[in-house]
Design an enzyme around this catalytic site. Structure first.
Site, mmCIF file in Angstrom:
data_model
loop_
_atom_site.group_PDB
_atom_site.id
_atom_site.type_symbol
_atom_site.label_atom_id
_atom_site.label_comp_id
_atom_site.label_asym_id
_atom_site.label_seq_id
_atom_site.Cartn_x
_atom_site.Cartn_y
_atom_site.Cartn_z
ATOM 1 N N ASP A 105 0.960 -1.257 -0.210
ATOM 2 C CA ASP A 105 0.042 0.086 -0.095
ATOM 3 C C ASP A 105 0.790 1.427 -0.068
ATOM 4 O OD1 ASP A 105 -1.473 1.972 1.176
ATOM 5 O OD2 ASP A 105 -3.200 0.855 0.790
ATOM 6 N N VAL B 204 -5.143 2.541 -0.433
ATOM 7 C CA VAL B 204 -4.967 1.680 -1.781
ATOM 8 C C VAL B 204 -5.700 0.240 -1.526
ATOM 9 C CG1 VAL B 204 -3.526 0.678 -3.408
ATOM 10 C CG2 VAL B 204 -3.139 3.120 -2.290
ATOM 11 N N ASP B 205 -5.159 -0.231 -0.589
ATOM 12 C CA ASP B 205 -5.702 -1.614 -0.236
ATOM 13 C C ASP B 205 -7.255 -1.672 -0.131
ATOM 14 O OD1 ASP B 205 -3.467 -3.108 -0.285
ATOM 15 O OD2 ASP B 205 -3.153 -2.765 1.860
ATOM 16 N N HIS B 206 -7.703 -0.701 0.416
ATOM 17 C CA HIS B 206 -9.554 -0.763 0.636
ATOM 18 C C HIS B 206 -9.955 -0.463 -0.792
ATOM 19 C CE1 HIS B 206 -8.403 -0.565 5.001
ATOM 20 N NE2 HIS B 206 -9.552 -1.130 5.164
ATOM 21 N N ALA C 127 -10.083 -3.590 -2.742
ATOM 22 C CA ALA C 127 -10.917 -4.616 -2.429
ATOM 23 C C ALA C 127 -12.293 -4.179 -2.907
ATOM 24 C CB ALA C 127 -10.962 -4.782 -0.822
#
Length: 398
Positions: free
Chosen positions: A139, A167-169, A172
């Site tokens: 991230d 970024v990860d969220h 997802a």
């Protein structure tokens, strides 16, 4: 009513946040999500702090509504078992480095051949092709490369990472969105497909107008701190009692209301502030005026005055304030999840409300390998003799 995704079978081979959170989104809507984890250690995050009774809160936060299957990916038996599970699955989520699934004999071509209806989601830092294909992607590093860090922080300070795994969220959420789109497509044509997402591409979508502005006008987006990027006044102002108030009052009606709230309507006649464009050009000056007015008052008083004038504002609150937030509590979005080891833990529910159906989380984040036998009996209809054989061959744990 039956949960919307009941009957959808999902194999979640992913780790960290982006893949697991996507799987959790599906699980919360009723899908049967199997978290397939590396034998002995599980998801890498299971060792991460902070913990409750030895269980990682990091893992807990993005893996509810799943069952855990502990599988030895390094054995031929474990890899064969994974292919058997993929035959039964509707969706498979993975975020290994490109090429890892192929090394296990479980690449897209193989899985698509044995299950043409499979929807496979492959998340990586940069995608399966291109000059950055083999670079590791996390991230913070993606925030740096994508330009997000360059626009975050004070104008005279260094670039800053966001305070959460943005970024990860967002990756997802894109993954779950794409899965549901592919699922609808499969209902029409009967075919599964491979969905690729890269953290870099997902991060770049967050720059909104900055990319066309750069391409068309050659303007590099800069850091503006807490100032609104397009309107003024819009900033975070310190109060007399040391709190901070975020205020956005850049539109003409809002600025007029702010002037009335401050009892400084003469500002509406000042050519520096009378119009929106002029205010933006003199944003530091108007910020000093608004900041001086707010600095003379306590936070509670300032917020009351601003709200009475219909202005967009909020005191900057921390996580201790958040879990007491009366709006979240009224709407029952701070929920209690009972974990077999951690006990009763408070966490955020999903933010949507469906008028026809209330869908609570299906279960807490599973303990590593908690559902080994249960999953294999449910999905593959294996008997105790076969299960014992798999344990003896170290394909699954004892």
């Amino acid at each position: 009513m039956v949960p919307f995704l009941k009957g959808l079978k999902v194999l979640d081979l992913s780790r960290y946040i982006s893949g697991p959170f996507a799987g959790m989104l599906l699980g919360d809507l009723g899908a049967d999500v199997i978290k397939v984890e590396k034998a002995g250690v599980g998801d890498d995050t299971r060792s991460f702090e902070p913990k409750i009774h030895g269980e990682s809160i990091y893992t807990f936060a993005v893996n509810r509504s799943k069952r855990s299957l502990e599988l030895n990916f390094r054995t031929k038996e474990g890899q064969a078992l994974l292919r058997d599970l993929a035959k039964e699955a509707d969706v498979l989520i993975e975020n290994f480095r490109p090429g890892t699934m192929e090394k296990m004999g479980c690449g897209w071509e193989t899985l698509h051949e044995i299950n043409p209806r499979l929807i496979m989601v492959s998340i990586s830092g940069f995608g399966s092709k291109g000059p950055y294909r083999d670079k590791p992607g996390f991230d913070a590093a993606i925030q740096a490369m994508s330009g997000l860090m360059s626009v975050t922080g004070d104008p005279d300070g260094p670039p800053m990472v966001h305070g959460t795994f943005t970024v990860d969220h967002v990756t997802a959420i894109y993954a779950a969105y794409a899965i549901l789109a592919a699922y609808i497509g499969r209902q029409q044509n009967g075919q599964g497909q491979l969905i690729e997402l890269s953290l870099l591409e997902c991060a770049a979508t967050l720059l909104l107008s900055s990319i066309p502005d750069q391409a068309a006008n050659g303007k590099i987006a800069s850091r503006v701190g807490n100032q609104d990027r397009y309107l003024s006044p819009g900033n975070c102002y310190r109060t007399m009692d040391g709190a901070h108030i975020l205020l956005i009052a850049g539109s003409q009606p809002h600025f007029k209301a702010l002037c009335e709230a401050m009892d400084q309507t003469d500002l509406l006649k000042d050519e520096r502030f009378a119009k929106q464009q002029a205010r933006f050009q003199h944003r530091d000056e108007i910020d000093r005026i608004v900041g001086a007015w707010i600095a003379e008052k306590r936070a509670e008083e300032v917020q009351l005055i601003l709200e009475q004038h219909g202005l967009v504002c909020s005191r900057v609150e921390n996580t201790a304030d958040l879990i007491k937030n009366p709006q979240l509590r009224y709407r029952k979005k701070l929920i209690q999840i009972e974990h077999p080891i951690m006990g009763n833990v408070t966490m955020m529910d999903m933010p949507y409300h469906f008028s026809a159906l209330d869908i609570p989380p299906q279960r807490a984040c599973p303990v590593l390998g908690q559902h080994n036998e249960e999953v294999l009996k449910d999905w593959l209809r294996l008997d105790d003799v076969k299960l014992e054989e798999l344990k003896n061959r170290h394909a699954i744990t004892q």
